[in-house]
Motif scaffolding. Structure first.
Motif, PDB file in Angstrom:
ATOM      1  N   LEU A 207       0.839  -1.194   0.000  1.00 53.92           N
ATOM      2  CA  LEU A 207       0.000   0.000   0.000  1.00 53.92           C
ATOM      3  C   LEU A 207       0.873   1.243   0.000  1.00 53.92           C
ATOM      4  N   GLY A 208       0.340   2.306  -0.576  1.00 53.77           N
ATOM      5  CA  GLY A 208       1.003   3.602  -0.522  1.00 53.77           C
ATOM      6  C   GLY A 208      -0.029   4.696  -0.378  1.00 53.77           C
ATOM      7  N   LEU A 209       0.198   5.606   0.556  1.00 55.56           N
ATOM      8  CA  LEU A 209      -0.710   6.731   0.774  1.00 55.56           C
ATOM      9  C   LEU A 209      -0.078   7.989   0.200  1.00 55.56           C
ATOM     10  N   LEU A 210      -0.745   8.601  -0.768  1.00 53.47           N
ATOM     11  CA  LEU A 210      -0.345   9.909  -1.296  1.00 53.47           C
ATOM     12  C   LEU A 210      -1.241  10.955  -0.656  1.00 53.47           C
ATOM     13  N   THR A 211      -0.637  11.935  -0.010  1.00 52.83           N
ATOM     14  CA  THR A 211      -1.433  12.910   0.735  1.00 52.83           C
ATOM     15  C   THR A 211      -0.777  14.286   0.708  1.00 52.83           C
ATOM     16  N   ALA A 212      -1.629  15.303   0.756  1.00 52.23           N
ATOM     17  CA  ALA A 212      -1.154  16.680   0.901  1.00 52.23           C
ATOM     18  C   ALA A 212      -1.356  17.178   2.328  1.00 52.23           C
ATOM     19  N   ASP A 213      -1.625  16.261   3.259  1.00 56.08           N
ATOM     20  CA  ASP A 213      -1.793  16.627   4.666  1.00 56.08           C
ATOM     21  C   ASP A 213      -0.508  17.290   5.168  1.00 56.08           C
ATOM     22  N   ARG A 214      -0.640  18.543   5.618  1.00 59.66           N
ATOM     23  CA  ARG A 214       0.560  19.299   5.984  1.00 59.66           C
ATOM     24  C   ARG A 214       1.243  18.717   7.219  1.00 59.66           C
ATOM     25  N   ASP A 215       0.446  18.214   8.167  1.00 59.89           N
ATOM     26  CA  ASP A 215       1.054  17.641   9.365  1.00 59.89           C
ATOM     27  C   ASP A 215       1.924  16.434   9.019  1.00 59.89           C
ATOM     28  N   ILE A 216       1.424  15.573   8.147  1.00 61.07           N
ATOM     29  CA  ILE A 216       2.219  14.415   7.732  1.00 61.07           C
ATOM     30  C   ILE A 216       3.462  14.876   6.993  1.00 61.07           C
ATOM     31  N   GLY A 217       3.305  15.867   6.118  1.00 56.66           N
ATOM     32  CA  GLY A 217       4.460  16.393   5.394  1.00 56.66           C
ATOM     33  C   GLY A 217       5.515  16.967   6.323  1.00 56.66           C
ATOM     34  N   GLN A 218       5.086  17.720   7.332  1.00 52.75           N
ATOM     35  CA  GLN A 218       6.046  18.292   8.277  1.00 52.75           C
ATOM     36  C   GLN A 218       6.705  17.201   9.116  1.00 52.75           C
ATOM     37  N   ASP A 219       5.940  16.163   9.456  1.00 54.51           N
ATOM     38  CA  ASP A 219       6.540  15.043  10.171  1.00 54.51           C
ATOM     39  C   ASP A 219       7.605  14.356   9.321  1.00 54.51           C
ATOM     40  N   LEU A 220       7.304  14.175   8.031  1.00 53.03           N
ATOM     41  CA  LEU A 220       8.296  13.561   7.151  1.00 53.03           C
ATOM     42  C   LEU A 220       9.536  14.435   7.022  1.00 53.03           C
TER      43      LEU A 220
END
Length: 757
Positions: free
Chosen positions: A501-514
């Motif tokens: 599985l792969g999740l593509l997201t523009a969620d800013r919180d996830i992006g900042q965590d990454l």
């Protein structure tokens, strides 16, 4: 971090959620834990069963014979090799299941011997005759006609003989080096006319750059290369008398390590590990069942092997090359073909057109999260396209990616190089310690650095196992972050055969965590606070433990309480103990574990509410999905703010190494459509009565059968669902309104009409 030898290490005895010691079984007792290595061998029996099962198409059965060989090779190299190292070092500590390294080693050898016999029996008694009946004969050399022998002799002289090098062992020649997993022909010979001369041992390596199945008649009649060599020793070694021969194959320990003290030494250390593996200790000898005793004794002595490490095989010693038969144009002997499909959310244009469609792709991800499901969805048309767009889109500022394994001709790497050429900031984490891929990854590191890309090699004491990428893009309303959080590697070939599985997201919180995780790869330390991601080794164990305990609290309060976890392995003793406590509290727990599982289901008073299932099919199940019912009430407002139920996907299994000794990332899933897709996947797997297996309390598995019920085969259903979604352009990517849907298994109590959300 918890102590892996303390199965109750995360349990606070003073916690008011915990029953008194007098009412609770002692979860330190080894009886509650299955052995890791023997559990893995149980999985390999399920793999071998695919070759034995007459419902499996014939050429697929051949493929599974090869898969079984490859899997057991790796098991002996990694796990048995590691145990031998512990034995040699005098380690006598017991694992959580109460076994010392020597006891595990002995049980493994005792367990695997009949498994190899079963593989041989399957080939000789079932698969080979069935192939012959289907017009594909694998012949003994003596079965060839005179004309065929003449042609084979000419082929041998022209194409095989020049590649062979006989290596004698006598006073003038040392014992030859025998490489790991190479197939060899051993021969006792003496010079003609010298009756008083003792036999001379000679080793001939069967070349790996010649076809193992030599076509006598293309597509229908074959002879094994080793048999061809054995039949023509007179050409290879003229003027000697061949007294006896036997085929043999050795396996060497791959668990060689090098302690790197500083990061800049890592490349040198990895290169040394690769070299050391060539000469590592032997851990197994496979040899022809009719081998002369003197040859077995000689090999044992020279390779320093215990008699228990010798496996006599009455047939081929290596089935990996037999998978070439699956390339034959015989659709009648194969499963229905499957080609990964484009995701309906992305256009079907070629990935090379990404410069034209990059903005559209990012707009699509920003509109709603996208769940990729390989191999049902194409890797090239999804992940590769995401990276193509990032490399070429003029608004993209930076790309960061973590590479654990990738293809030898990786287009992923090439797009990162293209991105750097296009002026974007590119940072890549390449895990040099990815076992058996070290050499491949070293080559990619050098290529990336030659193109001016900053590369981090890994971290001291930790492996980077997370499969993530981050794209930073400047847009009209500011800089946006686009993330890919996956369960599988950036590997275009394995994506065709591994379920991930792969999740593509523009969620800013996830992006900042990454961004925080990637900064750790190049910076001095790993932040211990994250907005949404569960990150090992700093927050993941704590969060998963609390989620399990929360379900236990709700069960005791009479609320819906359920855990469903799909993973490759459940090995961590602390997590197993938490699941036992949750079961004792009344939580319904369904575990879908492909491989190792230490937990025993169905123990009265301990795991009555736990089921353990495993699915083995045409694709390798590799995805991880974690589901928690979260039946929160008004007295738990923090949990009530979370989705009901909660879903997570990511790279980590519930193993000590994943939770404590690797950098991993697991993401929460909040998008309603994606949650429905995950619900559907878990629901189908729990109902599988064709490729599903169920474990009993002794760790034994029984394959589920449909009886009079409809057949539920997980991967067949998911292929149909992907095809239906593609044909009707369903945004979900999977048609979750499958006409044979088994019902709302994941929904509990009075909520059975709201699809579990």
């Amino acid at each position: 971090m918890s102590d892996p030898d303390d199965p109750a290490g995360t349990h606070d005895e003073s916690d008011d959620e915990t029953a008194s010691a007098s009412a609770t079984p002692d979860l330190d007792d080894p009886q509650f834990y299955l052995n890791r290595e023997l559990s893995h061998l149980a999985f390999q029996r399920r793999v071998l069963h695919e070759a034995l099962d007459d419902r499996t198409p014939l050429l697929e059965r051949v493929r599974f014979l090869g898969i079984f060989t490859r899997n057991l090779d790796e098991f002996f190299m990694k796990r048995v090799g590691g145990l031998k190292q512990q034995i040699d070092a005098g380690v006598t500590d017991s694992t959580v299941d109460g076994r010392t390294p020597r006891e595990q080693w002995a049980e493994i050898l005792e367990t695997t011997a009949p498994m190899f016999d079963r593989q041989t029996e399957c080939y000789r008694e079932v698969v080979r005759p069935a192939l012959a009946e289907a017009g594909i004969e694998i012949l003994d050399y003596d079965d060839l006609t005179t004309d065929e022998r003449d042609r084979m002799r000419a082929y041998f002289e022209e194409s095989v003989l020049p590649t062979l090098t006989p290596l004698a062992f006598d006073p003038a020649h040392p014992f030859p080096f025998i490489s790991n997993l190479s197939l060899s022909l051993g021969a006792f010979v003496r010079h003609e006319g010298d009756e008083d001369e003792g036999p001379i041992f000679t080793r001939i390596k069967v070349p790996q750059n010649r076809p193992r199945l030599v076509p006598v008649e293309e597509g229908s009649r074959y002879v094994l290369l080793e048999n061809l060599i054995e039949a023509h020793l007179d050409l290879l070694m003229p003027n000697v008398e061949v007294l006896d021969t036997a085929l043999f194959r050795i396996t060497r320990n791959a668990e060689v390590r090098h302690d790197q003290e500083v990061a800049e030494d890592l490349i040198e250390a990895i290169e040394e590990v690769i070299e050391q593996r060539r000469f590592a200790t032997a851990v197994r000898l496979e040899i022809s069942a009719d081998a002369p005793e003197a040859m077995v004794t000689l090999l044992q002595e020279q390779l320093d092997l215990d008699p228990a490490e010798v496996f006599y095989r009455d047939g081929p010693l290596d089935y990996r090359d037999f998978t070439t038969l699956t390339e034959l144009e015989r659709p009648d002997l194969k499963r229905r073909p499957w080609s990964p499909l484009p995701h309906p959310r992305f256009s079907e244009g070629p990935t090379a057109d990404a410069t034209m469609h990059g903005a559209d792709l990012f707009d699509e991800i920003a509109r709603d999260d996208v769940l990729l499901h390989h191999p049902y969805h194409s890797f090239d048309g999804t992940v590769q396209r995401f990276l193509d767009a990032a490399a070429n889109d003029p608004d993209v500022l930076a790309i960061k990616a973590a590479i654990y394994r990738t293809a030898s001709d990786s287009q992923v790497i090439q797009r990162l190089i293209d991105a750097a050429d296009n002026g974007k900031q590119v940072a890549v984490m390449v895990e040099l310690k990815a076992r058996f891929d070290e050499q491949n990854n070293l080559q990619w590191v050098r290529k990336l650095e030659e193109n001016g890309i900053h590369v981090a090699y890994g971290t001291v004491g930790l492996k980077t196992h997370t499969k993530t990428a981050l794209v930073v893009r400047e847009e009209a309303d500011g800089v946006k972050l686009y993330s890919h959080v996956a369960t599988g590697n950036y590997h275009s070939e394995t994506a065709k055969g591994y379920v991930d599985l792969g999740l593509l997201t523009a969620d800013r919180d996830i992006g900042q965590d990454l961004a925080t995780v990637f900064n750790f790869f190049t910076g001095p330390s790993l932040d211990e606070s994250f907005r949404k991601l569960l990150v090992a080794p700093v927050t993941m164990r704590e969060h998963f433990t609390e989620l399990i305990r929360r379900e236990a609290r709700y069960a005791r309060a009479g609320r819906p309480a359920r855990v469903v976890a799909k993973m490759n392995a459940l090995e961590d003793p602390d997590i197993v103990a938490e699941l036992y406590r949750a079961s004792m509290a009344g939580v319904d727990i369904d575990l879908i574990v492909r491989d190792i599982c230490r937990l025993r289901p169905g123990i009265e008073g301990v795991s009555d509410t736990v089921s353990v299932r495993s699915v083995v099919g045409r694709f390798l199940e590799h995805s991880r999905i974690y589901y928690f019912e979260n039946g929160a009430g008004p007295d738990d407002p923090a949990a009530a703010d979370e989705p009901n139920p909660q879903y997570f996907v990511g790279s980590a299994d519930w193993m000590t190494r994943n939770l404590d000794y690797r950098v991993e990332a697991v993401a929460p899933v909040t998008d309603p459509d994606i949650r429905e897709q995950l619900r559907f996947v878990l629901e189908v797997m729990l109902h599988d009565n064709r490729t599903g297996w169920e474990m009993d309390a002794d760790g034994e598995y029984e394959q589920r059968t449909p009886g009079d019920d409809p057949v539920w085969s997980t991967q067949e259903i998911l292929m149909d669902a992907a095809r239906a979604a593609h044909e009707c352009d369903d945004d979900h990517g999977l048609d979750t309104d499958h006409p044979a849907s088994p019902g709302d298994l994941l929904v509990t109590g009075d909520e059975a009409d709201d699809d579990g959300d």
